[in-house]
Scaffold this active site. Sequence first.
Site, PDB file in Angstrom:
ATOM      1  N   THR A 119       1.337  -1.309   0.635  1.00 18.81           N
ATOM      2  CA  THR A 119      -0.076  -0.142  -0.187  1.00 18.81           C
ATOM      3  C   THR A 119       0.477   1.552  -0.008  1.00 18.81           C
ATOM      4  OG1 THR A 119      -0.264  -0.129   2.259  1.00 18.81           O
ATOM      5  CG2 THR A 119      -2.102  -0.747   1.460  1.00 18.81           C
ATOM      6  N   LYS A 149       3.939  -7.209   4.191  1.00 17.94           N
ATOM      7  CA  LYS A 149       3.828  -5.604   3.451  1.00 17.94           C
ATOM      8  C   LYS A 149       3.408  -4.617   4.839  1.00 17.94           C
ATOM      9  CE  LYS A 149       0.813  -3.375   3.022  1.00 17.94           C
ATOM     10  NZ  LYS A 149      -0.378  -2.501   4.186  1.00 17.94           N
ATOM     11  N   THR A 209       1.486  -8.591  12.252  1.00 21.86           N
ATOM     12  CA  THR A 209       1.301  -7.017  11.783  1.00 21.86           C
ATOM     13  C   THR A 209       1.027  -7.707  10.564  1.00 21.86           C
ATOM     14  OG1 THR A 209       1.859  -5.369  10.208  1.00 21.86           O
ATOM     15  CG2 THR A 209       3.189  -7.407  10.062  1.00 21.86           C
ATOM     16  N   GLU A 254       6.925   4.180   6.942  1.00 18.51           N
ATOM     17  CA  GLU A 254       6.493   5.131   6.755  1.00 18.51           C
ATOM     18  C   GLU A 254       7.725   7.070   7.102  1.00 18.51           C
ATOM     19  OE1 GLU A 254       1.553   4.838   5.517  1.00 18.51           O
ATOM     20  OE2 GLU A 254       2.317   5.846   7.827  1.00 18.51           O
ATOM     21  N   ASN A 266       0.601  11.121   5.605  1.00 18.79           N
ATOM     22  CA  ASN A 266      -0.202  10.249   6.345  1.00 18.79           C
ATOM     23  C   ASN A 266      -1.600  11.712   6.218  1.00 18.79           C
ATOM     24  OD1 ASN A 266      -0.656   7.833   7.080  1.00 18.79           O
ATOM     25  ND2 ASN A 266       1.312   8.145   7.910  1.00 18.79           N
TER      26      ASN A 266
END
Lengths: 409, 409
Positions: free
Chosen positions: A157, A183, A194, A280, A404
Amino acid sequence: MPVNLKAPDPAALHAVAGVELGTARAQIRKPGRRDVLVLRLAEGASAAGVFTRNRFCAAPVRVCREHLERSGGAVRALVVNTGNANAGTGERGLSDARSTCEALAASLGCAPEQVLPFSTGVILEHLPMDRLLAGLPAAVADLAPARWAEAAEAIMTTDTVPKAVSRRVEIEGCPVTVTGISKGAGMIRPNMATMLGFIATDAAVPAALLQRWVREAADASFNRITIDGDTSTNDSFVLVATGAGGLRIDSDQSPGAAQLRALLVDVSRELAQAIVRDGEGATKFISVVVEGARTGDEAAAVAYAIAHSPLVKTAFFASDPNLGRILAAIGYAGIEDLDVDRVDLHLDDVQVASRGGRHPAYREEDGQRVMKQQEITVRAVLGRGDASTTVWTCDLSHDYVSINADYRS
Amino acid sequence: MPVNLKAPDPAALHAVAGVELGTARAQIRKPGRRDVLVLRLAEGASAAGVFTRNRFCAAPVRVCREHLERSGGAVRALVVNTGNANAGTGERGLSDARSTCEALAASLGCAPEQVLPFSTGVILEHLPMDRLLAGLPAAVADLAPARWAEAAEAIMTTDTVPKAVSRRVEIEGCPVTVTGISKGAGMIRPNMATMLGFIATDAAVPAALLQRWVREAADASFNRITIDGDTSTNDSFVLVATGAGGLRIDSDQSPGAAQLRALLVDVSRELAQAIVRDGEGATKFISVVVEGARTGDEAAAVAYAIAHSPLVKTAFFASDPNLGRILAAIGYAGIEDLDVDRVDLHLDDVQVASRGGRHPAYREEDGQRVMKQQEITVRAVLGRGDASTTVWTCDLSHDYVSINADYRS
């Protein structure tokens, strides 16, 4: 930019006898990208999984648990979509997940409860079932053993690189292959596992033993990473043993069992760490080691307090040895009777604090030198007992906020 | 840019009979700014405080607790420095805090245990005692009743505006003044009180009652805010009652006691909210209301899970109604037996989720409209009981990262 993590070389990802993979571009959310993955398992394979503890677990997670129980682990297929998490979707979400399994089961000739469904992406929106079901035949037509690289790509993603690890070793004279993919880059503080980790081996392992191993492997890997402290609604980690290779394990005492278990833990850990390296906005990979705790839970509480502190994480981003922030995090980790005068703190080879205060020999430039590295180990020694743990995390950068703040746009 | 918060008009900050304030520029960390504050209290004043629960509490916090106990609340002065927290500084830090009190006590003619010390700033560095002690005479020479605006400025660190609230009312026919100041913008998740809040009234309140009230006021104000979830080492919140005005309160049953208590809670809450409005990088002020919980603790756990989630906070920053992130946070708040099918979620007047799923009438544009506001109320209804709470927080923006990555440079 991921921290010391490259996309895997497809040629280095060994096929696992008994596993075929196929992907499709179903336009679940965005056009043109692989967003559906089907894994077909040979007859006789066993699977075991651990799933999120988030009470708002997604519909596919509920269905996975049901199907694993009803099939006794005799799973024949996994189906994954990205772009939509099918979470917070109520009864319709459950029905969508079940319909997906039924459609794939019909196509592959197995029972619906032998199919495990997985979804990842936006929460609180319904799956576009028309496009998902339309994509399944293409993924089935694509099934082949040498598709691990495409599979790793299809489950991404906000990941910037696909994550896959593969090993081929000899155990008790038998060649054994373990290949896995994962992922995840945000909403990462797994609490059982996860979203998403899949590992397959061609060894034969009974489902009950595999279930124990998947928990143990999760606790040593996916349950020891955090990016932002947000436990996803969809976390899932599944181990598959096809039995299509030569090694047969019947119990913990079987020859080769310890070696195979260690190999599975090792692959799990590398896949879990890959998620942190691609966290991220991550620019640094941080290992937080807590020693001298009374219990493992206590060690984990302190490690997570450090690993979750936005102030600690921004200091790492800035390469600023503002290390009092780490002491502050240790202090609010919830150990009511912590004697701070016994706490030592190290940054790689540099001792920062001793007995709760600045170490007399600590020099700012030494802290600075370590903070500039891409990989840093924080080691807090509590002086209360013998328990220890390690948690892996990354820094908090501008890009985390950008990613985000822009995720859905 | 703070959210709907302006620097107070100095003329609107009423002097409190029995309180004088003086500031100095002592170059504790940076030249040219007010960084030392002295409050002198009239004979007969009583003081009470609540302090951080961080186990790594700073040296001045330890000394405050000692001095409050030894003086029985008969405090004559407070001394505050910014630029250095005197935390993680071991024995020398304690000795520095005590020397500061001794020097001020000698200058004012009171006992050292009648002086309460406070520090805020960088952790793990020793106080520059030479400069601090050299600054005290200037602060003492500056003492005057009408210095609340300068005092609010002198305690700022990363705050962008000074924070002060003042009220003058009549209770039981007596004019009563309450004036307070606070500071704080990061490392904010007070756990008893925040660094720093000082409120004074000219009413007379015995120390024991004042101690009860300061806890109750903290629980309704400073203990209900969070910016980044980091509990500071130096949080301190002190209430002072000088008795120099006309109102005398002897117990909870005294005429006017309930009114004065409500006024103190009200001023505490406004000062606490001011800290959130000026939260590091804040662009929005968020009230998180949790209702229908079984206990207050349960309500608070859910409210803080929402208020701490980096994903929720970045969605607010982006004005993105990615509201599944809020459901996910509710789901991982630690309520093991939460029935998510009873959970409702509202954003101001818009119902987003009902019975754990997307509300049938919810439209993205309605969520978007509310998310664009500067002030937003999130209301989660758990459907388990009658307990509720409210926590105030802000969003997570690029500027939070910038401010904390650059703090020491």
